[in-house]
Scaffold this motif. Structure first.
Motif, short mmCIF file in Angstrom:
data_model
loop_
_atom_site.label_atom_id
_atom_site.label_comp_id
_atom_site.label_asym_id
_atom_site.label_seq_id
_atom_site.Cartn_x
_atom_site.Cartn_y
_atom_site.Cartn_z
N UNK A 83 -10.82 -13.60 -2.28
CA UNK A 83 -9.35 -13.60 -2.26
C UNK A 83 -8.83 -12.33 -2.93
N UNK A 84 -9.43 -11.96 -4.06
CA UNK A 84 -9.00 -10.77 -4.79
C UNK A 84 -9.17 -9.50 -3.94
N UNK A 85 -10.34 -9.38 -3.33
CA UNK A 85 -10.60 -8.19 -2.51
C UNK A 85 -9.71 -8.14 -1.28
N UNK A 86 -9.47 -9.27 -0.64
CA UNK A 86 -8.60 -9.29 0.52
C UNK A 86 -7.15 -8.97 0.14
N UNK A 87 -6.70 -9.51 -0.97
CA UNK A 87 -5.32 -9.23 -1.39
C UNK A 87 -5.18 -7.77 -1.84
N UNK A 88 -6.18 -7.24 -2.53
CA UNK A 88 -6.15 -5.83 -2.92
C UNK A 88 -6.17 -4.91 -1.70
N UNK A 89 -6.98 -5.27 -0.71
CA UNK A 89 -7.01 -4.50 0.53
C UNK A 89 -5.68 -4.58 1.27
N UNK A 107 11.32 7.76 -11.77
CA UNK A 107 10.06 7.67 -12.49
C UNK A 107 9.31 6.39 -12.16
N UNK A 108 10.01 5.26 -12.23
CA UNK A 108 9.36 3.98 -11.94
C UNK A 108 8.93 3.93 -10.48
N UNK A 109 9.75 4.46 -9.58
CA UNK A 109 9.40 4.46 -8.16
C UNK A 109 8.13 5.27 -7.91
N UNK A 110 8.04 6.45 -8.49
CA UNK A 110 6.85 7.29 -8.31
C UNK A 110 5.63 6.58 -8.90
N UNK A 111 5.77 5.99 -10.07
CA UNK A 111 4.64 5.29 -10.69
C UNK A 111 4.22 4.08 -9.86
N UNK A 112 5.18 3.31 -9.35
CA UNK A 112 4.85 2.15 -8.52
C UNK A 112 4.12 2.59 -7.25
N UNK A 113 4.63 3.62 -6.59
CA UNK A 113 3.98 4.09 -5.37
C UNK A 113 2.57 4.62 -5.68
N UNK A 114 2.44 5.37 -6.75
CA UNK A 114 1.11 5.89 -7.11
C UNK A 114 0.14 4.75 -7.39
N UNK A 115 0.60 3.75 -8.13
CA UNK A 115 -0.28 2.64 -8.47
C UNK A 115 -0.58 1.74 -7.28
N UNK A 116 0.34 1.67 -6.30
CA UNK A 116 0.06 0.92 -5.07
C UNK A 116 -1.16 1.50 -4.36
N UNK A 117 -1.41 2.78 -4.54
CA UNK A 117 -2.57 3.41 -3.94
C UNK A 117 -3.77 3.42 -4.90
N UNK A 118 -3.52 3.79 -6.15
CA UNK A 118 -4.60 4.00 -7.11
C UNK A 118 -5.30 2.70 -7.50
N UNK A 119 -4.56 1.62 -7.70
CA UNK A 119 -5.19 0.37 -8.15
C UNK A 119 -6.17 -0.17 -7.11
N UNK A 120 -5.80 -0.27 -5.83
CA UNK A 120 -6.81 -0.72 -4.86
C UNK A 120 -8.02 0.22 -4.74
N UNK A 121 -7.77 1.52 -4.78
CA UNK A 121 -8.88 2.47 -4.70
C UNK A 121 -9.79 2.32 -5.92
N UNK A 122 -9.19 2.18 -7.10
CA UNK A 122 -10.02 2.00 -8.31
C UNK A 122 -10.76 0.67 -8.25
N UNK A 123 -10.18 -0.33 -7.58
CA UNK A 123 -10.87 -1.61 -7.40
C UNK A 123 -12.10 -1.46 -6.53
N UNK A 124 -11.96 -0.68 -5.47
CA UNK A 124 -13.11 -0.41 -4.60
C UNK A 124 -14.20 0.34 -5.37
N UNK A 125 -13.79 1.31 -6.18
CA UNK A 125 -14.77 2.04 -6.99
C UNK A 125 -15.41 1.13 -8.02
N UNK A 126 -14.62 0.22 -8.60
CA UNK A 126 -15.16 -0.74 -9.56
C UNK A 126 -16.17 -1.67 -8.89
N UNK A 127 -15.86 -2.11 -7.67
CA UNK A 127 -16.81 -2.95 -6.93
C UNK A 127 -18.10 -2.18 -6.69
#
Length: 157
Positions: A31-37, A73-93
Protein backbone atom coordinates in the motif's frame (compact mmCIF):
# COMPACT_ATOMS: atom_id res chain seq x y z
CA UNK A 1 -6.06 20.38 -11.26
CA UNK A 2 -8.50 20.17 -8.34
CA UNK A 3 -8.92 16.42 -8.79
CA UNK A 4 -5.14 15.95 -8.91
CA UNK A 5 -4.82 18.08 -5.76
CA UNK A 6 -7.31 16.08 -3.69
CA UNK A 7 -6.26 12.64 -4.98
CA UNK A 8 -2.67 13.60 -4.14
CA UNK A 9 -3.77 14.44 -0.60
CA UNK A 10 -5.39 11.01 -0.25
CA UNK A 11 -2.28 9.29 -1.64
CA UNK A 12 0.04 11.27 0.66
CA UNK A 13 -2.10 10.49 3.71
CA UNK A 14 -2.20 6.80 2.76
CA UNK A 15 1.58 6.70 2.28
CA UNK A 16 2.12 8.42 5.62
CA UNK A 17 -0.24 6.08 7.50
CA UNK A 18 1.35 2.97 5.98
CA UNK A 19 4.96 4.12 6.36
CA UNK A 20 7.61 1.80 7.67
CA UNK A 21 9.84 -0.92 6.34
CA UNK A 22 7.94 -2.60 3.48
CA UNK A 23 9.86 -5.83 4.07
CA UNK A 24 8.54 -6.20 7.63
CA UNK A 25 4.85 -5.91 6.66
CA UNK A 26 4.37 -6.76 2.99
CA UNK A 27 0.69 -5.74 2.91
CA UNK A 28 1.32 -2.28 4.34
CA UNK A 29 4.49 -2.07 2.26
CA UNK A 30 2.51 -2.71 -0.92
CA UNK A 31 0.00 0.00 0.00
CA UNK A 32 2.83 2.39 0.90
CA UNK A 33 4.70 1.80 -2.35
CA UNK A 34 1.57 2.09 -4.48
CA UNK A 35 0.49 5.31 -2.78
CA UNK A 36 4.02 6.76 -3.04
CA UNK A 37 4.11 5.83 -6.72
CA UNK A 38 0.70 7.43 -7.15
CA UNK A 39 2.01 10.65 -5.59
CA UNK A 40 4.87 10.68 -8.09
CA UNK A 41 2.62 9.98 -11.10
CA UNK A 42 0.17 12.68 -9.97
CA UNK A 43 3.08 15.11 -9.58
CA UNK A 44 4.08 14.42 -13.19
CA UNK A 45 0.47 14.84 -14.35
CA UNK A 46 0.23 18.09 -12.38
CA UNK A 47 3.34 19.43 -14.11
CA UNK A 48 2.08 18.40 -17.55
CA UNK A 49 -1.35 19.94 -16.90
CA UNK A 50 0.23 23.14 -15.64
CA UNK A 51 2.47 23.41 -18.69
CA UNK A 52 -0.34 22.65 -21.15
CA UNK A 53 -3.17 24.55 -19.52
CA UNK A 54 -1.20 27.27 -17.73
CA UNK A 55 -3.67 27.01 -14.86
CA UNK A 56 -2.72 27.22 -11.27
CA UNK A 57 -4.77 27.48 -8.11
CA UNK A 58 -5.74 29.44 -6.18
CA UNK A 59 -6.64 32.51 -8.19
CA UNK A 60 -6.61 35.18 -5.53
CA UNK A 61 -4.97 38.46 -4.77
CA UNK A 62 -1.99 38.35 -2.45
CA UNK A 63 -2.43 40.57 0.60
CA UNK A 64 1.16 41.68 1.08
CA UNK A 65 4.79 40.94 0.20
CA UNK A 66 5.29 38.61 3.17
CA UNK A 67 2.25 36.56 2.20
CA UNK A 68 3.50 36.43 -1.40
CA UNK A 69 6.93 35.26 -0.23
CA UNK A 70 5.43 32.59 2.06
CA UNK A 71 3.04 31.41 -0.66
CA UNK A 72 5.83 31.01 -3.22
CA UNK A 73 8.24 29.42 -0.74
CA UNK A 74 5.77 26.81 0.51
CA UNK A 75 4.60 26.12 -3.05
CA UNK A 76 8.16 25.50 -4.28
CA UNK A 77 8.91 23.29 -1.28
CA UNK A 78 5.68 21.30 -1.71
CA UNK A 79 6.34 20.75 -5.41
CA UNK A 80 9.95 19.77 -4.77
CA UNK A 81 8.95 17.32 -2.05
CA UNK A 82 6.18 15.85 -4.24
CA UNK A 83 9.03 14.66 -6.45
CA UNK A 84 11.86 14.12 -3.96
CA UNK A 85 9.99 12.06 -1.33
CA UNK A 86 8.84 9.32 -3.74
CA UNK A 87 12.26 9.20 -5.42
CA UNK A 88 13.98 8.97 -2.03
CA UNK A 89 11.52 6.19 -1.14
CA UNK A 90 12.56 4.25 -4.21
CA UNK A 91 16.21 4.75 -3.28
CA UNK A 92 15.45 3.68 0.29
CA UNK A 93 13.77 0.52 -1.01
CA UNK A 94 16.85 -0.18 -3.12
CA UNK A 95 18.99 0.17 0.02
CA UNK A 96 17.10 -2.53 1.96
CA UNK A 97 16.13 -5.03 -0.75
CA UNK A 98 18.15 -6.71 -3.45
CA UNK A 99 14.82 -7.58 -5.10
CA UNK A 100 11.20 -6.65 -4.47
CA UNK A 101 7.92 -7.94 -5.85
CA UNK A 102 4.98 -5.56 -6.07
CA UNK A 103 1.64 -7.08 -7.06
CA UNK A 104 3.44 -10.05 -8.56
CA UNK A 105 5.79 -7.92 -10.64
CA UNK A 106 9.47 -7.53 -9.90
CA UNK A 107 10.45 -3.95 -9.10
CA UNK A 108 13.82 -2.91 -10.45
CA UNK A 109 16.06 -1.91 -7.56
CA UNK A 110 19.43 -0.24 -7.77
CA UNK A 111 21.70 -3.00 -6.52
CA UNK A 112 24.64 -0.71 -5.82
CA UNK A 113 22.59 1.05 -3.11
CA UNK A 114 21.93 -2.15 -1.14
CA UNK A 115 23.18 -1.73 2.42
CA UNK A 116 23.11 2.09 2.51
CA UNK A 117 20.51 2.10 5.27
CA UNK A 118 20.71 5.86 5.89
CA UNK A 119 18.61 6.35 2.74
CA UNK A 120 15.56 5.10 4.63
CA UNK A 121 16.22 7.67 7.35
CA UNK A 122 16.49 10.44 4.75
CA UNK A 123 13.20 9.33 3.18
CA UNK A 124 11.51 9.32 6.57
CA UNK A 125 12.76 12.81 7.48
CA UNK A 126 11.76 14.21 4.08
CA UNK A 127 8.33 12.58 4.43
CA UNK A 128 7.83 14.17 7.84
CA UNK A 129 8.92 17.58 6.54
CA UNK A 130 6.51 17.16 3.63
CA UNK A 131 3.56 16.23 5.86
CA UNK A 132 4.39 19.21 8.12
CA UNK A 133 4.32 21.53 5.10
CA UNK A 134 1.01 20.01 4.01
CA UNK A 135 -0.32 20.84 7.48
CA UNK A 136 0.95 24.41 7.15
CA UNK A 137 -0.67 24.58 3.71
CA UNK A 138 -4.01 23.42 5.19
CA UNK A 139 -3.72 25.95 8.03
CA UNK A 140 -3.11 28.72 5.49
CA UNK A 141 -6.23 27.68 3.56
CA UNK A 142 -8.26 27.79 6.79
CA UNK A 143 -6.72 31.16 7.68
CA UNK A 144 -7.82 32.51 4.32
CA UNK A 145 -11.30 31.11 4.72
CA UNK A 146 -12.04 32.14 8.30
CA UNK A 147 -9.81 35.19 8.92
CA UNK A 148 -9.19 36.82 5.55
CA UNK A 149 -12.58 35.62 4.25
CA UNK A 150 -11.46 35.32 0.64
CA UNK A 151 -12.20 32.58 -1.89
CA UNK A 152 -8.95 30.60 -1.72
CA UNK A 153 -10.46 27.57 0.00
CA UNK A 154 -13.74 27.79 -1.94
CA UNK A 155 -11.81 27.81 -5.23
CA UNK A 156 -10.34 24.41 -4.37
CA UNK A 157 -13.57 22.71 -3.26
Amino acid sequence: MMAIHWITLIAVATAYITSGNPLKDPQLGTIHLLSGGTVFVLFCLRCIAFLLLHKDFPKNEIINKLQNFLFKTVKVLLYALLMIVPVSGYLALSSIADSYSLLGQNVYVIESLYGDFYLGDIHQVLGNVFVSLVGLHACAALFHHFIVKDNVLKSMI
